[in-house]
Design an enzyme around this catalytic site. Structure first.
Site, PDB file in Angstrom:
ATOM      1  N   ASP A   1       1.119  -1.148   0.131  1.00 35.48           N
ATOM      2  CA  ASP A   1      -0.336  -0.642   0.172  1.00 35.48           C
ATOM      3  C   ASP A   1       0.841   1.057   0.100  1.00 35.48           C
ATOM      4  OD1 ASP A   1       1.045   0.341   2.599  1.00 35.48           O
ATOM      5  OD2 ASP A   1      -1.044  -0.507   3.322  1.00 35.48           O
TER       6      ASP A   1
ATOM      7  N   GLY B   1       0.690   3.970   2.485  1.00 32.36           N
ATOM      8  CA  GLY B   1       1.138   4.885   3.496  1.00 32.36           C
ATOM      9  C   GLY B   1       0.184   6.214   3.042  1.00 32.36           C
ATOM     10  N   GLY B   2      -1.131   5.785   2.681  1.00 35.17           N
ATOM     11  CA  GLY B   2      -1.816   6.976   2.457  1.00 35.17           C
ATOM     12  C   GLY B   2      -2.706   6.610   3.866  1.00 35.17           C
TER      13      GLY B   2
ATOM     14  N   CYS C   1     -14.828 -27.617   7.980  1.00 44.63           N
ATOM     15  CA  CYS C   1     -13.051 -27.140   8.118  1.00 44.63           C
ATOM     16  C   CYS C   1     -12.601 -28.714   8.435  1.00 44.63           C
ATOM     17  CB  CYS C   1     -12.652 -26.070   8.542  1.00 44.63           C
ATOM     18  SG  CYS C   1     -11.476 -25.143   8.610  1.00 44.63           S
TER      19      CYS C   1
ATOM     20  N   CYS D   1      -9.007 -27.677   7.341  1.00 43.24           N
ATOM     21  CA  CYS D   1      -7.946 -27.160   7.961  1.00 43.24           C
ATOM     22  C   CYS D   1      -7.267 -28.390   9.157  1.00 43.24           C
ATOM     23  CB  CYS D   1      -7.617 -25.801   8.393  1.00 43.24           C
ATOM     24  SG  CYS D   1      -8.191 -25.671  10.775  1.00 43.24           S
TER      25      CYS D   1
ATOM     26  N   CYS E   1      -8.373 -27.674  12.671  1.00 44.71           N
ATOM     27  CA  CYS E   1     -10.116 -28.413  12.957  1.00 44.71           C
ATOM     28  C   CYS E   1      -9.565 -29.948  12.657  1.00 44.71           C
ATOM     29  CB  CYS E   1     -11.323 -28.040  11.392  1.00 44.71           C
ATOM     30  SG  CYS E   1     -11.158 -25.728  12.077  1.00 44.71           S
TER      31      CYS E   1
END
Length: 394
Positions: free
Chosen positions: A96, A98-99, A326, A328, A331
């Site tokens: 990004d 930095g704004g 899930c 993963c 889990c």
């Protein structure tokens, strides 16, 4: 520039929802995509090996220009060969500008045409960030996708305040574009690696940002002015900053279909699983948000039946996984009772496991979204997902 930094192609569409392929010099990224946030060169609580493994398989993450500029500093990262080499991440990176971070400083910043003056939260030193400085920092970081420097108005900003902010963003976008092009010609990107694909070797790509708070006329004007400058992709900024959710959805619905169809569309800093699906339905291709990692560190898990607060006493002896649906590793191995114990005992493993599960849930949800669009079933998928997500756990 004769070379391209990214290639983008839509492979399927249902309504405004698009499934596509984004090729950078380091990664082939299927979209719609959720991008984990790596603020200071790390996705908090997660090793890159886990992000790269098939279970998560994150093809692109974010880096934060503001935080990396302040610490460890551009000189350190440049000396280490760019951000990819410094952190040990070989896949795509978006940084990004930095704004947003400067905007969040509020009264601690001094905004003027040239840029923004502020005090570093790290050491109190006086700092100045401008479109040119942001482009120079991001060139040194060597990210694959660079964001133009913008000025963010709060969602509830009055029209005259939002107009001044939008016009400043437009002028800064032109300056970002000019300095970015100079740096690319000069070869200032120190994070270069051998190209994986000969068609994608133009080094960095620059995305423009559309601002204008909640005012439709300003948003449309900002979009027109941003497109006139010309960017490799287009982002919707300044949402999820205090406005009501219907306002956010209306703004996305107004802008996304009007963005160039041949360019990727990025909704910045959003959001919840419902927000991701709402954005996809309105034509957005790319998302990022800190929620999976931040909430994981604070005991909140996302599941197919809605969020779970692992601190709740109801899970004290619950031997079910966080999410029965899930697959993963968290889990498959651990129970809600054990995760609650870890969190209440202050064990750092609680944050690691909850963060891993949350990232798996977000990334798997987006995989299912892409498949639904390709098979022409996205509208039904969204409806059924939201109904189940709002039904509650247990």
């Amino acid at each position: 520039m004769s070379k391209t930094a990214i290639n983008w192609q839509v492979v399927a569409q249902e309504g405004e929802a698009r499934a596509g392929v984004l090729q950078t010099r380091r990664s082939l990224i299927e979209t719609p995509v959720f991008m984990p946030v790596g603020t200071a060169g790390t996705v908090k609580g997660t090793r890159f090996e886990a992000l790269e493994a098939p279970e998560l398989d994150a093809r692109i993450i974010l880096g934060n220009t503001y935080h990396l500029w302040l610490r460890p500093g551009v000189d350190v990262i440049r000396a280490c060969g760019g951000l990819h080499r410094f952190i040990g991440w070989e896949r795509a990176l978006l940084t990004d500008s930095g704004g947003f971070q400067v905007w969040s400083l509020g009264a601690l910043r001094k905004l003027r045409e040239e840029g923004v003056e502020f005090r570093s939260h790290v050491d109190g030193s006086a700092r100045f960030l401008s479109p040119e400085v942001s482009m120079e920092v991001q060139a040194a970081l060597g990210s694959d996708i660079v964001m133009a420097f913008d000025e963010c108005a709060p969602g509830e900003a009055a029209h005259e305040v939002a107009r001044a902010s939008m016009e400043l963003t437009a002028r800064w976008a032109a300056r970002s574009r000019a300095r970015f092009d100079e740096l690319q010609r000069e070869g200032a990107d120190t994070g270069r690696t051998p190209e994986h694909h000969l068609s994608v070797n133009g080094e960095q790509a620059l995305f423009g940002i559309v601002q204008g708070a909640a005012h439709a006329d300003l948003r449309l004007e900002s979009l027109a002015r941003t497109v006139e400058i010309g960017f490799a992709g287009y982002a919707i900024g300044g949402l999820s900053v205090g406005e009501e959710k219907p306002v956010m959805y209306d703004t996305i619905e107004l802008l996304a279909p009007r963005m160039p169809k041949e360019r990727p569309r990025y909704l910045m800093g959003v959001g919840t699983p419902e927000d991701l699906l709402a954005g996809v339905a309105r034509g957005v291709d790319m998302f990022d948000c800190v929620l999976p990692t931040r909430d994981g560190r604070n005991g909140r898990a996302y599941t197919s039946l809605g969020p779970v607060n692992i601190k709740n006493t109801r899970w004290t002896t619950d031997t079910c996984p966080l999410d029965e649906e899930c697959a993963c590793s968290v889990c498959r191995r651990h129970t809600r009772a054990y995760l609650r114990h870890l969190y209440n005992a202050g064990e750092m493993l609680a944050s690691i496991l909850l963060t891993h599960h949350n990232l798996a849930f977000f990334l798997d949800t987006m995989r299912r979204v892409r498949q639904a669009i390709r098979s022409g079933n996205f509208a039904r998928f969204q409806r059924e997902f939201i109904e189940r997500y709002n039904s509650g756990v247990g």
